[in-house]
Design a protein around this motif. Structure first.
Motif, PDB file in Angstrom:
ATOM      1  N   GLY A   1      14.742 -15.343  -4.872  1.00 36.70           N
ATOM      2  CA  GLY A   1      13.600 -15.031  -5.730  1.00 36.70           C
ATOM      3  C   GLY A   1      12.283 -15.211  -5.005  1.00 36.70           C
ATOM      4  O   GLY A   1      11.362 -14.401  -5.168  1.00 36.70           O
ATOM      5  N   ALA A   2      12.176 -16.265  -4.181  1.00 37.05           N
ATOM      6  CA  ALA A   2      10.947 -16.498  -3.423  1.00 37.05           C
ATOM      7  C   ALA A   2      10.717 -15.390  -2.401  1.00 37.05           C
ATOM      8  O   ALA A   2       9.594 -14.894  -2.229  1.00 37.05           O
ATOM      9  CB  ALA A   2      11.004 -17.857  -2.733  1.00 37.05           C
ATOM     10  N   ALA A   3      11.786 -14.986  -1.703  1.00 28.65           N
ATOM     11  CA  ALA A   3      11.662 -13.914  -0.711  1.00 28.65           C
ATOM     12  C   ALA A   3      11.296 -12.592  -1.385  1.00 28.65           C
ATOM     13  O   ALA A   3      10.447 -11.841  -0.889  1.00 28.65           O
ATOM     14  CB  ALA A   3      12.965 -13.767   0.071  1.00 28.65           C
ATOM     15  N   ALA A   4      11.923 -12.296  -2.522  1.00 26.26           N
ATOM     16  CA  ALA A   4      11.638 -11.048  -3.237  1.00 26.26           C
ATOM     17  C   ALA A   4      10.200 -11.033  -3.747  1.00 26.26           C
ATOM     18  O   ALA A   4       9.516  -9.993  -3.677  1.00 26.26           O
ATOM     19  CB  ALA A   4      12.619 -10.881  -4.394  1.00 26.26           C
ATOM     20  N   ALA A   5       9.722 -12.158  -4.260  1.00 20.85           N
ATOM     21  CA  ALA A   5       8.346 -12.228  -4.752  1.00 20.85           C
ATOM     22  C   ALA A   5       7.344 -12.036  -3.616  1.00 20.85           C
ATOM     23  O   ALA A   5       6.328 -11.332  -3.771  1.00 20.85           O
ATOM     24  CB  ALA A   5       8.111 -13.567  -5.454  1.00 20.85           C
ATOM     25  N   GLU A   6       7.628 -12.646  -2.468  1.00 19.21           N
ATOM     26  CA  GLU A   6       6.743 -12.478  -1.309  1.00 19.21           C
ATOM     27  C   GLU A   6       6.710 -11.022  -0.862  1.00 19.21           C
ATOM     28  O   GLU A   6       5.647 -10.474  -0.540  1.00 19.21           O
ATOM     29  CB  GLU A   6       7.197 -13.380  -0.168  1.00 19.21           C
ATOM     30  N   LEU A   7       7.873 -10.374  -0.872  1.00 19.32           N
ATOM     31  CA  LEU A   7       7.938  -8.974  -0.468  1.00 19.32           C
ATOM     32  C   LEU A   7       7.201  -8.080  -1.463  1.00 19.32           C
ATOM     33  O   LEU A   7       6.500  -7.139  -1.073  1.00 19.32           O
ATOM     34  CB  LEU A   7       9.397  -8.537  -0.343  1.00 19.32           C
ATOM     35  N   ALA A   8       7.328  -8.379  -2.748  1.00 17.46           N
ATOM     36  CA  ALA A   8       6.624  -7.592  -3.760  1.00 17.46           C
ATOM     37  C   ALA A   8       5.115  -7.725  -3.602  1.00 17.46           C
ATOM     38  O   ALA A   8       4.377  -6.730  -3.719  1.00 17.46           O
ATOM     39  CB  ALA A   8       7.056  -8.034  -5.161  1.00 17.46           C
ATOM     40  N   GLN A   9       4.633  -8.931  -3.334  1.00 18.30           N
ATOM     41  CA  GLN A   9       3.201  -9.129  -3.153  1.00 18.30           C
ATOM     42  C   GLN A   9       2.695  -8.433  -1.890  1.00 18.30           C
ATOM     43  O   GLN A   9       1.594  -7.870  -1.870  1.00 18.30           O
ATOM     44  CB  GLN A   9       2.883 -10.629  -3.105  1.00 18.30           C
ATOM     45  N   TRP A  10       3.494  -8.466  -0.845  1.00 21.46           N
ATOM     46  CA  TRP A  10       3.137  -7.752   0.393  1.00 21.46           C
ATOM     47  C   TRP A  10       3.044  -6.250   0.114  1.00 21.46           C
ATOM     48  O   TRP A  10       2.104  -5.579   0.554  1.00 21.46           O
ATOM     49  CB  TRP A  10       4.189  -8.039   1.466  1.00 21.46           C
ATOM     50  N   THR A  11       4.017  -5.726  -0.619  1.00 17.85           N
ATOM     51  CA  THR A  11       4.010  -4.303  -0.959  1.00 17.85           C
ATOM     52  C   THR A  11       2.791  -3.961  -1.801  1.00 17.85           C
ATOM     53  O   THR A  11       2.120  -2.941  -1.567  1.00 17.85           O
ATOM     54  CB  THR A  11       5.297  -3.939  -1.731  1.00 17.85           C
ATOM     55  N   ARG A  12       2.488  -4.811  -2.764  1.00 19.51           N
ATOM     56  CA  ARG A  12       1.330  -4.571  -3.624  1.00 19.51           C
ATOM     57  C   ARG A  12       0.043  -4.534  -2.809  1.00 19.51           C
ATOM     58  O   ARG A  12      -0.829  -3.676  -3.061  1.00 19.51           O
ATOM     59  CB  ARG A  12       1.254  -5.663  -4.689  1.00 19.51           C
ATOM     60  N   ALA A  13      -0.108  -5.428  -1.858  1.00 16.71           N
ATOM     61  CA  ALA A  13      -1.320  -5.461  -1.040  1.00 16.71           C
ATOM     62  C   ALA A  13      -1.477  -4.176  -0.237  1.00 16.71           C
ATOM     63  O   ALA A  13      -2.588  -3.622  -0.131  1.00 16.71           O
ATOM     64  CB  ALA A  13      -1.282  -6.675  -0.109  1.00 16.71           C
ATOM     65  N   HIS A  14      -0.373  -3.678   0.325  1.00 18.55           N
ATOM     66  CA  HIS A  14      -0.449  -2.447   1.111  1.00 18.55           C
ATOM     67  C   HIS A  14      -0.736  -1.233   0.229  1.00 18.55           C
ATOM     68  O   HIS A  14      -1.514  -0.344   0.619  1.00 18.55           O
ATOM     69  CB  HIS A  14       0.852  -2.241   1.893  1.00 18.55           C
ATOM     70  N   LEU A  15      -0.147  -1.178  -0.945  1.00 19.65           N
ATOM     71  CA  LEU A  15      -0.407  -0.054  -1.845  1.00 19.65           C
ATOM     72  C   LEU A  15      -1.846  -0.093  -2.364  1.00 19.65           C
ATOM     73  O   LEU A  15      -2.482   0.961  -2.510  1.00 19.65           O
ATOM     74  CB  LEU A  15       0.580  -0.078  -3.005  1.00 19.65           C
ATOM     75  N   SER A  16      -2.355  -1.287  -2.619  1.00 17.65           N
ATOM     76  CA  SER A  16      -3.752  -1.416  -3.043  1.00 17.65           C
ATOM     77  C   SER A  16      -4.694  -0.943  -1.952  1.00 17.65           C
ATOM     78  O   SER A  16      -5.711  -0.290  -2.239  1.00 17.65           O
ATOM     79  CB  SER A  16      -4.064  -2.869  -3.419  1.00 17.65           C
ATOM     80  N   ARG A  17      -4.366  -1.263  -0.710  1.00 17.42           N
ATOM     81  CA  ARG A  17      -5.200  -0.809   0.410  1.00 17.42           C
ATOM     82  C   ARG A  17      -5.218   0.711   0.488  1.00 17.42           C
ATOM     83  O   ARG A  17      -6.268   1.329   0.696  1.00 17.42           O
ATOM     84  CB  ARG A  17      -4.682  -1.410   1.717  1.00 17.42           C
ATOM     85  N   LEU A  18      -4.051   1.340   0.301  1.00 20.10           N
ATOM     86  CA  LEU A  18      -3.985   2.796   0.334  1.00 20.10           C
ATOM     87  C   LEU A  18      -4.788   3.411  -0.805  1.00 20.10           C
ATOM     88  O   LEU A  18      -5.454   4.443  -0.624  1.00 20.10           O
ATOM     89  CB  LEU A  18      -2.529   3.260   0.247  1.00 20.10           C
ATOM     90  N   GLU A  19      -4.733   2.782  -1.980  1.00 21.25           N
ATOM     91  CA  GLU A  19      -5.522   3.272  -3.105  1.00 21.25           C
ATOM     92  C   GLU A  19      -7.011   3.175  -2.809  1.00 21.25           C
ATOM     93  O   GLU A  19      -7.788   4.101  -3.132  1.00 21.25           O
ATOM     94  CB  GLU A  19      -5.192   2.465  -4.367  1.00 21.25           C
ATOM     95  N   ASP A  20      -7.437   2.074  -2.195  1.00 29.14           N
ATOM     96  CA  ASP A  20      -8.853   1.908  -1.853  1.00 29.14           C
ATOM     97  C   ASP A  20      -9.304   2.946  -0.828  1.00 29.14           C
ATOM     98  O   ASP A  20     -10.408   3.487  -0.910  1.00 29.14           O
ATOM     99  CB  ASP A  20      -9.101   0.498  -1.320  1.00 29.14           C
ATOM    100  N   GLU A  21      -8.438   3.204   0.139  1.00 33.71           N
ATOM    101  CA  GLU A  21      -8.779   4.176   1.181  1.00 33.71           C
ATOM    102  C   GLU A  21      -8.857   5.592   0.602  1.00 33.71           C
ATOM    103  O   GLU A  21      -9.674   6.406   1.041  1.00 33.71           O
ATOM    104  CB  GLU A  21      -7.734   4.141   2.293  1.00 33.71           C
ATOM    105  N   ALA A  22      -8.005   5.880  -0.403  1.00 32.43           N
ATOM    106  CA  ALA A  22      -8.016   7.211  -1.010  1.00 32.43           C
ATOM    107  C   ALA A  22      -9.246   7.428  -1.867  1.00 32.43           C
ATOM    108  O   ALA A  22      -9.697   8.564  -2.033  1.00 32.43           O
ATOM    109  CB  ALA A  22      -6.739   7.408  -1.837  1.00 32.43           C
ATOM    110  N   GLY A  23      -9.786   6.335  -2.422  1.00 30.52           N
ATOM    111  CA  GLY A  23     -10.972   6.448  -3.257  1.00 30.52           C
ATOM    112  C   GLY A  23     -10.631   6.960  -4.640  1.00 30.52           C
ATOM    113  O   GLY A  23      -9.480   7.292  -4.947  1.00 30.52           O
ATOM    114  N   PRO A  24     -11.641   7.050  -5.507  1.00 28.75           N
ATOM    115  CA  PRO A  24     -11.406   7.510  -6.879  1.00 28.75           C
ATOM    116  C   PRO A  24     -10.962   8.951  -6.924  1.00 28.75           C
ATOM    117  O   PRO A  24     -11.413   9.791  -6.129  1.00 28.75           O
ATOM    118  CB  PRO A  24     -12.781   7.317  -7.554  1.00 28.75           C
ATOM    119  N   GLN A  25     -10.034   9.231  -7.815  1.00 32.03           N
ATOM    120  CA  GLN A  25      -9.519  10.590  -7.985  1.00 32.03           C
ATOM    121  C   GLN A  25     -10.267  11.226  -9.177  1.00 32.03           C
ATOM    122  O   GLN A  25     -10.376  10.652 -10.240  1.00 32.03           O
ATOM    123  CB  GLN A  25      -8.010  10.562  -8.274  1.00 32.03           C
ATOM    124  N   GLY A  26     -10.749  12.412  -9.004  1.00 36.26           N
ATOM    125  CA  GLY A  26     -11.447  13.034 -10.102  1.00 36.26           C
ATOM    126  C   GLY A  26     -11.836  14.454  -9.814  1.00 36.26           C
ATOM    127  O   GLY A  26     -11.496  15.042  -8.854  1.00 36.26           O
TER     128      GLY A  26
END
Length: 215
Positions: free
Chosen positions: A190-215
């Motif tokens: 559970g600890a390893a899975a949670a760490e991996l999920a948070q790592w994934t979330r950080a990378h996806l958030s970075r990609l969203e920031d780089e893409a900028g607002p969609q509109g």
């Protein structure tokens, strides 16, 4: 009873001698079946569905790929607990845990498996490096469950590697008994899975920031 089967080796994996089984006092009956315990995920009625993340079945060395519960002695010798098995092969258990953890930890994302037939932009590929209980304090003492995963997050839109990481979790069993060892596995995984999920979330958030607002 230890029956030597062979030798396993690989990058980042130090399982020296593969053996048959070790005897532990069963908690109630001679053949027990266990699953990994983890938190329940939000229901489909309340979860917000957005981007899909495909989680492939984790790869594993042969010694860890079955449904036997692996242990490692202080001498590096790998064995399996007699009279106890996982309810399904360890990679399948880990995949289910990752699916539930990503659903819980990444609001707005939906974790799927290849068999769901859902197209996805992102794929999480995981290899099991360690998934065993280590008798680091001696064979008669409570072992430490150790789970180590190497993961790659792939973007199919750009055909690029978003990131690569290694995460791990460990937990000491409360006693040298089957149920206590399985509980330690659940905590470590559970600890390893949670760490991996948070790592994934950080990378996806970075990609969203780089893409900028969609509109």
């Amino acid at each position: 009873m230890l029956t030597r089967l062979g030798r396993a080796a690989g990058a980042g994996l130090s399982l020296l001698l593969v053996s048959g089984c070790i005897q532990l006092l069963p908690d109630s009956q001679p053949a027990n079946i266990y699953r990994l315990g983890h938190e329940a995920t939000p229901s489909a009625e309340t979860a917000e569905v957005g981007e899909v993340i495909l989680i492939e079945r984790p790869g594993a060395p042969r010694a860890l790929a079955g449904n036997r519960i692996a242990t490692v002695g202080s001498d590096g010798e790998l064995a399996y607990i007699s009279g106890a098995n996982w309810i399904s092969p360890a990679p399948d258990l880990l995949q289910e845990l990752l699916l539930d953890t990503v659903d819980r930890e990444l609001p707005g994302y939906l974790a799927t498996r290849p068999g769901d037939g859902v197209s996805s932009r992102f794929t999480l590929r995981v290899d099991m490096r360690h998934f065993e209980a280590v008798y680091d304090e001696g064979q008669g003492r409570a072992p430490q469950a150790r789970v180590t995963l190497r993961a790659r997050l792939v973007d199919s839109d750009t055909h690029s590697m978003v990131g690569v990481t290694t995460v791990s979790g460990s937990a000491r069993a409360g006693a040298n008994r089957q149920t206590e060892i399985v509980e330690a596995f659940s905590q470590a995984a559970g600890a390893a899975a949670a760490e991996l999920a948070q790592w994934t979330r950080a990378h996806l958030s970075r990609l969203e920031d780089e893409a900028g607002p969609q509109g």
